[in-house]
Design an enzyme around this catalytic site. Sequence first.
Site, PDB file in Angstrom:
ATOM      1  N   LYS A   1     -18.910  38.343  20.276  1.00  0.00           N
ATOM      2  CA  LYS A   1     -18.716  39.769  20.009  1.00  0.00           C
ATOM      3  C   LYS A   1     -17.314  40.175  20.404  1.00  0.00           C
ATOM      4  O   LYS A   1     -16.851  39.917  21.500  1.00  0.00           O
ATOM      5  CB  LYS A   1     -19.723  40.589  20.817  1.00  0.00           C
ATOM      6  CG  LYS A   1     -21.069  40.636  20.184  1.00  0.00           C
ATOM      7  CD  LYS A   1     -21.477  42.080  19.862  1.00  0.00           C
ATOM      8  CE  LYS A   1     -22.808  42.134  19.136  1.00  0.00           C
ATOM      9  NZ  LYS A   1     -23.925  41.911  20.057  1.00  0.00           N
TER      10      LYS A   1
ATOM     11  N   MET B   1      -8.715  26.199  11.012  1.00  0.00           N
ATOM     12  CA  MET B   1      -8.268  27.496  11.537  1.00  0.00           C
ATOM     13  C   MET B   1      -7.000  27.979  10.837  1.00  0.00           C
ATOM     14  O   MET B   1      -6.099  28.509  11.478  1.00  0.00           O
ATOM     15  CB  MET B   1      -8.017  27.402  13.054  1.00  0.00           C
ATOM     16  CG  MET B   1      -9.268  27.021  13.799  1.00  0.00           C
ATOM     17  SD  MET B   1      -9.082  27.133  15.574  1.00  0.00           S
ATOM     18  CE  MET B   1      -8.289  25.605  15.936  1.00  0.00           C
TER      19      MET B   1
ATOM     20  N   ASP C   1     -21.579  31.977  19.560  1.00  0.00           N
ATOM     21  CA  ASP C   1     -20.583  32.915  19.058  1.00  0.00           C
ATOM     22  C   ASP C   1     -20.656  33.001  17.544  1.00  0.00           C
ATOM     23  O   ASP C   1     -21.496  32.370  16.924  1.00  0.00           O
ATOM     24  CB  ASP C   1     -19.175  32.587  19.567  1.00  0.00           C
ATOM     25  CG  ASP C   1     -18.903  31.119  19.501  1.00  0.00           C
ATOM     26  OD1 ASP C   1     -19.306  30.502  18.496  1.00  0.00           O
ATOM     27  OD2 ASP C   1     -18.313  30.565  20.452  1.00  0.00           O
TER      28      ASP C   1
END
Length: 504
Positions: free
Chosen positions: A63, A177, A41
């Site tokens: 994607k 994150m 990814d």
Amino acid sequence: MKQRRQGKGVVYLVGAGPSDAELITVKGKRLLEEADVIVYDRLVGSSVLSYGNNEAEYIDVGKRSGFHPIPQEEINKILAAEAEKGGRIVRLKGGDPLVFGRGAEEAEYLNAQGIAFEIVPGITSAVSVPAYLGIPVTHRDMASSFHVVTAHKKDGSFPDISYDALVKGGGTLVFLMGVHTVKDVAEGLLKSSMPPETPAAVLERGTTARQRKIKGTIADIARKALEEKVQSPAIILVGQAAGEDQMEWYDKRPLAGKKFVVTRPREQKDKLSALLREKGAEVLEAPTIRIVPIEENPALDEALEKIVDYSWLVFTSPTGVQIFRDYLKKHSIDNRKLSHLKFAVIGQGTAEKMREWGFSPDLMPEVYDSRHLAEELALQVGKKEKILLPRARMGSRELTEILERAGIQTADIPLYDTCYESRPFVDLEKEFGEGISDYAVFTSASTVRGFVHAAPELDFGRVTALCIGEKTEEEARKAGMVTYTARRADVESLVLLAEEMEKQ
Ligand code: SAH
């Protein structure tokens, strides 16, 4: 595509490291080289992906369709379906697969389906990104522990972080994150009575040429991150260690902060990339051509049968030497058959390849190009002597024309073809269109043609091309690139050229 092994396959959950291509484990790299399928990814740096072999199937599960990433359940199903087909499936994940990477969910699913899997740990961004920016997560005098925390919840909402416990624990706090939550994190810590002057830093795109460190305190880091328009991926670091600036090393190297795209075929690229990396550059290996040896070669067979008629054997590339050597081996032709020959080479790289093989070249021109090689041969080869010239099918006409004019008999034998290569995970239009990469490095005119072929929509005026020699430069200029040429036609001079440009 590869013929897969019979029976059920194995899924390897492999940590790719934080981005720098050399921060993957030896085991991870081997598995990429051997994989039948590579599932990746967007977090995985494309530099790491280029270890993948040509025959592997690449599946991009990062994607986004609209704003929705491919749901985890679907990724699980893809892994299981690929494993059912057999072979080795590499599921590549940024950093370490089990540190906020949802690797655990994938492993659990595979286990439930009865599919064999292995976990290959990786270097997590939580410690390596700080290290590349000169920040130790522990330090004798500042931090005796570190805590890695997610600032992002599974369903996208803000997680219930126990800020009280984190503040009480002391040590370094590493939030992953958290690009969009810097403000919430800082507020949470302040509310739990962390002193506002506590150092904090946001570390963006760590271990890449574009890595950045934004420094502040927990009182002002949110404002600074906003001002600096911090992008994902980034981590937030809080604690005394975050203020450390005695250990910076990354930018001290001559090519640090610059990203190079190396376009030469896979068989040749190692040394150039290694030299660039040694100088601190980020390197993206994106071969734009592929070398395909001519397996059945009657013209070469005939020349080899009559090898006693020849006096000179001439090579114009290291690849040519390698393929010629392989051909002899495959047909059980002894090297002693060549003992009466003199050897000529175009330049240093080819000479080295000859020496590796156990032969010392008798002739190498002062300037490493076809014209100088031909002129030198014209001077040294006798009228009655014959030259054997095994090389690329699309070799330079100039070489044979000069020899012809000099009345020298030359057998120009095609050894290999060069084909365009495309690597699905390298987006050259994006790399140069958006200024992510700084330089494209070309070691032959055919690598330039391959580049143009792979990026038809690109405005080539945005490409700064470092070229090994005149012919290569001509091709790059024709495409509209901004060109620079090495002083000598070898990879060492190309690296020197890059260094000189950065010094200016
Ligand atoms: N498994 C990964 C983490 C996955 S979560 C690991 O072990 O590193 C993704 C988060 O990791 C990003 O949002 C960011 O906070 C962090 N991250 C990953 N790569 C990074 C990089 N090169 N620079 C800065 N942060 C990074």
